[in-house]
Design an enzyme around this catalytic site. Structure first.
Site, mmCIF file in Angstrom:
data_model
loop_
_atom_site.group_PDB
_atom_site.id
_atom_site.type_symbol
_atom_site.label_atom_id
_atom_site.label_comp_id
_atom_site.label_asym_id
_atom_site.label_seq_id
_atom_site.Cartn_x
_atom_site.Cartn_y
_atom_site.Cartn_z
ATOM 1 N N ILE A 59 0.900 -1.242 0.105
ATOM 2 C CA ILE A 59 0.053 0.146 -0.127
ATOM 3 C C ILE A 59 0.909 1.237 0.000
ATOM 4 C CG2 ILE A 59 -0.484 -0.087 2.640
ATOM 5 C CD1 ILE A 59 -2.829 1.374 2.187
ATOM 6 N N SER A 60 0.851 2.092 -1.093
ATOM 7 C CA SER A 60 1.460 3.176 -0.969
ATOM 8 C C SER A 60 1.783 4.135 0.065
ATOM 9 C CB SER A 60 1.118 4.136 -2.382
ATOM 10 O OG SER A 60 1.457 3.214 -3.603
ATOM 11 N N SER A 61 2.612 4.888 0.350
ATOM 12 C CA SER A 61 2.699 5.860 1.333
ATOM 13 C C SER A 61 1.652 6.907 0.830
ATOM 14 C CB SER A 61 4.038 6.671 0.999
ATOM 15 O OG SER A 61 3.996 7.964 1.706
#
Length: 211
Positions: A59-61
């Site tokens: 899950i991206s920043s």
């Protein structure tokens, strides 16, 4: 109340690095990132960290999600296609800005988890598909915006065909090994032009589907 404060703090942290348009800020305040984070990482939900997901994905920043969202220039946009649903967090943010969000995921496990989250959060304007997103979604094309949530070495021509006239496609593009650039493509008079925005790091896009 605590969650509202956590989201406000998250927006503050993002804006230390990247100033948000008001409509993007409101989208972040409206979505609970914790709902998209695996249980063992819940305590890190409101940090600016990328976090592991199932199937060796991430899950991206929140900072990256904010940048990608704003670089899409979504104000007033009706339809957006996302290639790579992942946890569903990026699609959830998009759903607070656009009327219709179409998101494709090639890993069945991730898509099922994301669909459950969308349902639990009553995000009914997100339409999902299990497929290789590099094929796009011809049934609902053309799309005003297309977003890649994984790094591509090149953009499939079929996606430019599914991009509406005047539309924008945004993708992390691998220009050298371990060197990715967020690239924004414009479609005008049937022609595609592009501009490089900034360096980034995403998981690579893969071919086919994974049950």
């Amino acid at each position: 109340m605590i969650k509202v404060m956590q989201r406000e703090k998250l927006v503050e942290e993002i804006e230390k690095h990247f100033i948000l348009e008001e409509y993007v800020k409101q989208a972040f305040l409206a979505v609970d990132r914790e709902a998209f984070v695996p249980a063992q990482f819940k305590h890190l939900s409101y940090h600016l960290d990328a976090l592991p997901l199932a199937a060796s994905q991430w899950i991206s920043s929140p900072l990256t999600v904010a940048k990608m969202t704003q670089h899409l220039e979504l104000d007033g946009i009706d339809s957006v296609l996302e290639v790579g649903c992942g946890s569903g967090y990026q699609a959830a943010i998009l759903s607070k800005i656009c009327r219709r969000v179409f998101t494709i995921e090639r890993i069945d496990e991730l898509l099922k988890e994301a669909k459950n989250r969308f349902s639990a959060l009553e995000m009914y304007n997100i339409i999902t598909r299990f497929d290789d997103g590099q094929r796009g979604w011809k049934q609902y094309a053309p799309f005003e915006r297309i977003l890649f949530s994984a790094t591509a070495k090149e953009i499939p021509e079929i996606l430019f065909e599914q991009l509406a006239e005047g539309g924008i496609l945004l993708a992390p593009v691998e220009v050298a090994e371990n060197y990715h650039i967020i690239t924004r493509y414009y479609k005008k008079n049937g022609r595609i032009t592009s501009e490089s925005i900034e360096q980034c790091l995403f998981v690579p896009i893969l071919d086919g589907t994974q049950k």
